[in-house]
Design an enzyme around this catalytic site. Structure first.
Site, PDB file in Angstrom:
ATOM      1  N   TYR A  74      -1.722   0.081  10.419  1.00  0.00           N
ATOM      2  CA  TYR A  74      -2.013  -0.598   9.160  1.00  0.00           C
ATOM      3  C   TYR A  74      -0.807  -0.500   8.213  1.00  0.00           C
ATOM      4  CZ  TYR A  74      -3.728  -1.101   4.374  1.00  0.00           C
ATOM      5  OH  TYR A  74      -3.868  -1.464   3.056  1.00  0.00           O
TER       6      TYR A  74
ATOM      7  N   LYS B 241       1.991  -3.460   6.746  1.00  0.00           N
ATOM      8  CA  LYS B 241       2.336  -3.679   5.335  1.00  0.00           C
ATOM      9  C   LYS B 241       3.858  -3.645   5.145  1.00  0.00           C
ATOM     10  CE  LYS B 241      -1.717  -4.169   3.409  1.00  0.00           C
ATOM     11  NZ  LYS B 241      -2.087  -5.405   2.719  1.00  0.00           N
TER      12      LYS B 241
ATOM     13  N   PHE C 116      -2.098   2.693  -4.743  1.00  0.00           N
ATOM     14  CA  PHE C 116      -2.587   3.978  -4.249  1.00  0.00           C
ATOM     15  C   PHE C 116      -4.102   3.787  -4.036  1.00  0.00           C
ATOM     16  CE2 PHE C 116       1.043   6.929  -3.976  1.00  0.00           C
ATOM     17  CZ  PHE C 116       2.009   5.955  -4.137  1.00  0.00           C
TER      18      PHE C 116
ATOM     19  N   SER D 183       0.833  -1.215   0.000  1.00  0.00           N
ATOM     20  CA  SER D 183       0.000   0.000   0.000  1.00  0.00           C
ATOM     21  C   SER D 183       0.858   1.250   0.000  1.00  0.00           C
ATOM     22  CB  SER D 183      -0.869  -0.022   1.257  1.00  0.00           C
ATOM     23  OG  SER D 183      -1.458   1.226   1.463  1.00  0.00           O
TER      24      SER D 183
HETATM   25  N1  NAD Z   1      -8.757  -0.908  -1.487  1.00  0.00           N
HETATM   26  C1  NAD Z   1      -7.677  -0.126  -1.591  1.00  0.00           C
HETATM   27  O1  NAD Z   1      -7.753   1.024  -2.063  1.00  0.00           O
HETATM   28  C2  NAD Z   1      -6.331  -0.655  -1.150  1.00  0.00           C
HETATM   29  C3  NAD Z   1      -5.228   0.220  -1.206  1.00  0.00           C
HETATM   30  C4  NAD Z   1      -3.981  -0.261  -0.821  1.00  0.00           C
HETATM   31  C5  NAD Z   1      -3.822  -1.581  -0.420  1.00  0.00           C
HETATM   32  N2  NAD Z   1      -4.910  -2.402  -0.355  1.00  0.00           N
HETATM   33  C6  NAD Z   1      -4.710  -3.786   0.087  1.00  0.00           C
HETATM   34  O2  NAD Z   1      -5.254  -4.644  -0.907  1.00  0.00           O
HETATM   35  C7  NAD Z   1      -5.785  -5.825  -0.311  1.00  0.00           C
HETATM   36  C8  NAD Z   1      -7.214  -6.021  -0.755  1.00  0.00           C
HETATM   37  O3  NAD Z   1      -7.968  -4.865  -0.410  1.00  0.00           O
HETATM   38  P1  NAD Z   1      -9.553  -4.866  -0.584  1.00  0.00           P
HETATM   39  O4  NAD Z   1      -9.975  -3.445  -0.608  1.00  0.00           O
HETATM   40  O5  NAD Z   1      -9.909  -5.779  -1.692  1.00  0.00           O
HETATM   41  O6  NAD Z   1      -9.981  -5.496   0.833  1.00  0.00           O
HETATM   42  P2  NAD Z   1     -11.196  -6.482   1.195  1.00  0.00           P
HETATM   43  O7  NAD Z   1     -11.427  -6.324   2.666  1.00  0.00           O
HETATM   44  O8  NAD Z   1     -12.334  -6.274   0.274  1.00  0.00           O
HETATM   45  O9  NAD Z   1     -10.567  -7.921   0.908  1.00  0.00           O
HETATM   46  C9  NAD Z   1      -9.740  -8.600   1.838  1.00  0.00           C
HETATM   47  C10 NAD Z   1     -10.158 -10.074   1.821  1.00  0.00           C
HETATM   48  O10 NAD Z   1      -9.296 -10.815   2.672  1.00  0.00           O
HETATM   49  C11 NAD Z   1     -10.072 -11.719   3.467  1.00  0.00           C
HETATM   50  N3  NAD Z   1      -9.292 -12.004   4.678  1.00  0.00           N
HETATM   51  C12 NAD Z   1      -8.872 -11.129   5.634  1.00  0.00           C
HETATM   52  N4  NAD Z   1      -8.148 -11.773   6.571  1.00  0.00           N
HETATM   53  C13 NAD Z   1      -8.075 -13.099   6.203  1.00  0.00           C
HETATM   54  C14 NAD Z   1      -7.451 -14.243   6.739  1.00  0.00           C
HETATM   55  N5  NAD Z   1      -6.738 -14.207   7.879  1.00  0.00           N
HETATM   56  N6  NAD Z   1      -7.581 -15.429   6.089  1.00  0.00           N
HETATM   57  C15 NAD Z   1      -8.299 -15.514   4.931  1.00  0.00           C
HETATM   58  N7  NAD Z   1      -8.914 -14.432   4.371  1.00  0.00           N
HETATM   59  C16 NAD Z   1      -8.803 -13.243   4.999  1.00  0.00           C
HETATM   60  C17 NAD Z   1     -11.371 -10.968   3.715  1.00  0.00           C
HETATM   61  O11 NAD Z   1     -12.474 -11.805   4.047  1.00  0.00           O
HETATM   62  C18 NAD Z   1     -11.584 -10.286   2.353  1.00  0.00           C
HETATM   63  O12 NAD Z   1     -12.297 -11.100   1.447  1.00  0.00           O
HETATM   64  C19 NAD Z   1      -5.603  -5.665   1.195  1.00  0.00           C
HETATM   65  O13 NAD Z   1      -4.422  -6.330   1.579  1.00  0.00           O
HETATM   66  C20 NAD Z   1      -5.446  -4.155   1.360  1.00  0.00           C
HETATM   67  O14 NAD Z   1      -4.685  -3.846   2.504  1.00  0.00           O
HETATM   68  C21 NAD Z   1      -6.158  -1.967  -0.712  1.00  0.00           C
END
Ligand code: NAD
Length: 323
Positions: free
Chosen positions: A140, A144, A168, A116
């Site tokens: 958080y 990461k 981003f 991230s």
């Molecule tokens: N959405 C954004 O803008 C963004 C930006 C930067 C980084 N990220 C990173 O991208 C990734 C996905 O983000 P997202 O927005 O799709 O999040 P999200 O919450 O929609 O998806 C995360 C998934 O991981 C599963 N999960 C969490 N802990 C778990 C575990 N211990 N075992 C099995 N499954 C587990 C959840 O049930 C969920 O389906 C994350 O790692 C997040 O930190 C997202």
């Protein structure tokens, strides 16, 4: 290629799974549905319900080896990470270490990790390159960064190829796959949902930043572009060790510009209230995406107008999210 996608029932994981399936990959998903949705699971992917924190679940999943792991699973609410940091260290760090352990033991050859922009904290120079100092300002972001370090050290010593993709701001939707977090903290879904549900309020956090219109500037990237970058990273990853790569558009948009784009996409009048700044919100966070272009031959194809159009279509079709 056989790929394990952790977090494939989540927002970015489900869109990426659909992209990998469309490209002919065999995909298995591991998700505990803590923030993901059964309805977002692509039927063509084999689904393992369970958590990275359960050794028996990992035994079951790694009974066969994979060509690659794409690791999305994490908790990712910045505010919650400040009030309940151990929840974040436990799930994100302990869970990821367990997964890295399986890969290092021969479970897969490649590892693509969802990192991230939060690893940069409040960068002083914009656009942000991968050489910028990594100084996360919340738990958080620190989880990461710790995971990047663990991955870098283990990938080098165990000899697998790893890529940390530093996203981003992901936004937009693809077909029936869209953004559905609870609580929703991201600007675009909060804005669009407030147009569909009069009980939801939408506020701008601060209009006195040192930016041309006073509102914060962020780099929004269409989730389909992100999915395509994962495919490119999987095909590119080869040499042992970790490479960290930014995924952004290279262009910043202020909150006021996002509101203007939402007005154009929805045809609705939007008159938000303005409330004081939140602590820890940098004025400007825009990626340099030169390294992604150079290494992955990847460049985002979709602009802010397309992000808003696709997100609005999804929210209108799914006013209550995936449920
Ligand atoms: N959405 C954004 O803008 C963004 C930006 C930067 C980084 N990220 C990173 O991208 C990734 C996905 O983000 P997202 O927005 O799709 O999040 P999200 O919450 O929609 O998806 C995360 C998934 O991981 C599963 N999960 C969490 N802990 C778990 C575990 N211990 N075992 C099995 N499954 C587990 C959840 O049930 C969920 O389906 C994350 O790692 C997040 O930190 C997202």
């Amino acid at each position: 290629m056989r790929v394990l996608v952790t977090g494939g029932a989540g927002y970015i994981g489900s869109v990426t799974t659909a992209q990998l399936l469309a490209a002919g990959f065999e995909v298995e998903i591991l998700d505990d549905l803590s923030s993901g949705h059964r309805a977002a699971l692509p039927p063509a992917a084999l689904f393992h319900t369970g958590s990275l924190l359960e050794p028996a679940t990992l035994d079951r999943v790694f009974a066969r080896r994979f060509d690659a792991v794409v690791h999305f699973a994490a908790h990712s609410l910045v505010g919650e990470s400040m009030t309940d940091p151990l929840k974040y260290y436990h799930n994100n760090v302990t869970g990821t270490l367990a997964l890295i352990d399986r890969v290092a033991a021969g479970g897969a050859d490649r590892f693509v990790f969802s990192s991230s922009a939060a690893v940069y904290g409040e960068p002083e120079i914009s656009p942000v390159t991968e050489q910028a100092a990594v100084v996360p300002i919340n738990p958080y972001g620190r989880t990461k960064l710790v995971m990047e370090w663990a991955l870098a050290d283990t990938a080098r010593s165990a000899g697998f190829a790893a890529v940390a993709l530093r996203y981003f701001n992901a936004a937009g939707a693809v077909g029936d796959l869209g953004e559905d977090h609870t609580p929703e903290t991201h600007l675009i879904p909060r804005l669009l949902r407030s147009l569909l549900d009069p009980e939801l309020t939408f506020a701008v956090f601060g209009d006195d930043y040192p930016t041309p219109d006073g509102t914060c500037i962020r780099d929004y990237i269409h989730v389909q572009d992100l999915a395509e970058a994962h495919l490119a990273a999987l095909l590119w990853a080869d040499a042992p060790g970790l490479t960290a790569i930014n995924l952004g558009s290279g262009h910043g948009h202020s909150v006021s510009e996002v509101i203007a784009a939402a007005t154009a996409a929805t045809g609705r009048d939007i008159a938000p209230t303005t409330v004081p700044r939140r602590s820890g919100d940098p004025a400007r966070l825009v990626a340099s995406n030169e390294l992604a272009l150079q290494l992955l031959r990847w460049r985002p194809q979709r602009d802010l107008a397309e992000i808003l159009r696709d997100a609005w279509r999804w929210h209108r079709r799914h006013p209550h999210g995936h449920s």
